[in-house]
Design an enzyme around this catalytic site. Structure first.
Site, PDB file in Angstrom:
ATOM      1  N   GLY A  25       0.783  -1.223   0.000  1.00 21.46           N
ATOM      2  CA  GLY A  25       0.000   0.000   0.000  1.00 21.46           C
ATOM      3  C   GLY A  25       0.817   1.276   0.000  1.00 21.46           C
ATOM      4  O   GLY A  25       1.854   1.400  -0.660  1.00 21.46           O
ATOM      5  N   TYR A 197     -11.390   4.833  15.374  1.00 20.76           N
ATOM      6  CA  TYR A 197     -10.421   5.120  14.307  1.00 20.76           C
ATOM      7  C   TYR A 197     -10.210   6.624  14.171  1.00 20.76           C
ATOM      8  O   TYR A 197      -9.069   7.105  14.111  1.00 20.76           O
ATOM      9  CB  TYR A 197     -10.901   4.534  12.987  1.00 20.76           C
ATOM     10  CG  TYR A 197      -9.971   4.828  11.833  1.00 20.76           C
ATOM     11  CD1 TYR A 197      -8.686   4.308  11.801  1.00 20.76           C
ATOM     12  CD2 TYR A 197     -10.367   5.657  10.774  1.00 20.76           C
ATOM     13  CE1 TYR A 197      -7.816   4.584  10.754  1.00 20.76           C
ATOM     14  CE2 TYR A 197      -9.518   5.935   9.718  1.00 20.76           C
ATOM     15  CZ  TYR A 197      -8.242   5.397   9.717  1.00 20.76           C
ATOM     16  OH  TYR A 197      -7.383   5.678   8.683  1.00 20.76           O
TER      17      TYR A 197
END
Length: 333
Positions: A25, A197
């Site tokens: 990524g 998050y």
């Protein structure tokens, strides 16, 4: 900054960079592009097997690259210490705090912290503190001694601008989902995956804010900056649903990645800009130019609570207590 791309990355020859979460990524793209410009890169990876695959892939894409692999589990403070202690270089020009987890089911790290807060913030807080002496060494500064006090040295601002010593922490536009709760850092009262998050990404920005302030107070020119990728297609989106066996959610996330997300190559550009571009200011926040979603790097919208000095100080004190990593001996004003 308009239209900035990897072609604009300055020469990185002679520089050493650590990139966390570099096996895939955004982290892999960041490490690869730094290597293309001549940097020696250290890949901090939780999985040694995936890390070895990344090293092999990087050597294939960038012949002659100087690359090292270090096992780094940000959810285990013992692993963080081992990684920092085993770094084979005394000087470090760039630390990219990239690794992270997103919207995971409730869990705890090896040290008992809520997973997203523990990995995304506390692990990187500890790593940065443990690597700070190497960053200051690259700046030409002895621990605890401002550059202005060293014989023949330039001012911190001048040296930092020339050497480009930086700490770049990858946050997210999801920091807008919520401020941290100083009385419930580990989400023990109520856990909602997306709120947790967002709070961990707010913590990344508060950490950058306070680190920049403390570096300046110590007379250091090391630049602490933050970046975010917008919506980039990586395995972060599917990891949470997969961990819970939510197949429909996993397929929807994968479909969203294909339909509307930008590539990992595009998502890494704000990080690469913050890490290498001339004139990046301390505590800046770089993201995609189009509604924080996609596009070339640009100054990004930032929630006001990520610029709160008192909140930054409280989070810093709590982070030192929780991790056992103190910056005081290194950053003496």
């Amino acid at each position: 900054m308009a239209g900035w791309s990897v072609r604009d990355i300055p020469d990185q020859s002679g520089r050493t960079a650590v990139v966390t979460g570099a096996n895939s990524g955004l982290g892999y793209v960041t490490a690869r592009e730094l290597a293309r410009k001549g940097a020696r890169v250290v890949l901090g990876c939780r999985s040694e097997a995936r890390g070895r695959d990344a090293v092999a892939r990087l050597r294939g894409e960038v012949p002659g690259v100087e690359v090292e692999l270090g096992r780094l589990d940000l959810g285990d403070l013992g692993s963080v210490r081992e990684f920092a202690e085993s770094l084979p270089y005394e000087r470090l020009d760039l630390l990219v705090n990239n690794a992270g987890v997103m919207a995971m089911p409730y869990g705890t790290t090896a040290d008992g912290f809520e997973t997203q807060f523990g990995v995304n913030h506390l692990g990187h807080f500890a790593l940065t503190g443990l690597l700070l002496p190497a960053l200051l060494a690259a700046e030409g500064r002895s621990a605890g001694v401002p550059i202005s006090a060293q014989s023949g040295a330039q001012s911190g601002a001048q040296t930092g601008a020339q050497a480009g010593v930086r700490v770049v922490t990858v946050s997210s536009m999801a920091h807008l989902f919520g401020n941290i709760d100083a009385n419930d850092l580990n989400s023990e009262r109520r856990y909602r995956r997306w709120t947790a998050y967002g709070r961990s990404k707010t913590a990344n920005l508060l950490f950058t804010h306070e680190l920049a302030r403390r570096l300046a107070a110590a007379g250091s020119g090391v630049v602490a900056a933050a970046a975010h990728p917008g919506y980039a297609a990586t395995n972060l989106q599917t990891a949470g649903p997969r961990a819970e066996g939510r197949r429909v959610a996993e397929r929807l996330m994968a479909l969203g990645n294909r339909a509307i997300a930008q590539s990992a190559e595009a998502g890494a550009l704000p990080t690469l800009y913050a890490a290498t571009a001339p004139g990046v200011r301390p505590d800046s926040f770089t993201g995609p130019s189009l509604a924080m979603w996609r596009g070339a790097p640009a100054p990004s919208r930032r929630a006001p609570w990520t610029l709160d000095d008192r909140a930054g100080e409280r989070l810093w004190a709590a982070s030192e207590e929780l991790t056992g990593v103190s910056y005081a001996a290194v950053l003496k004003a």
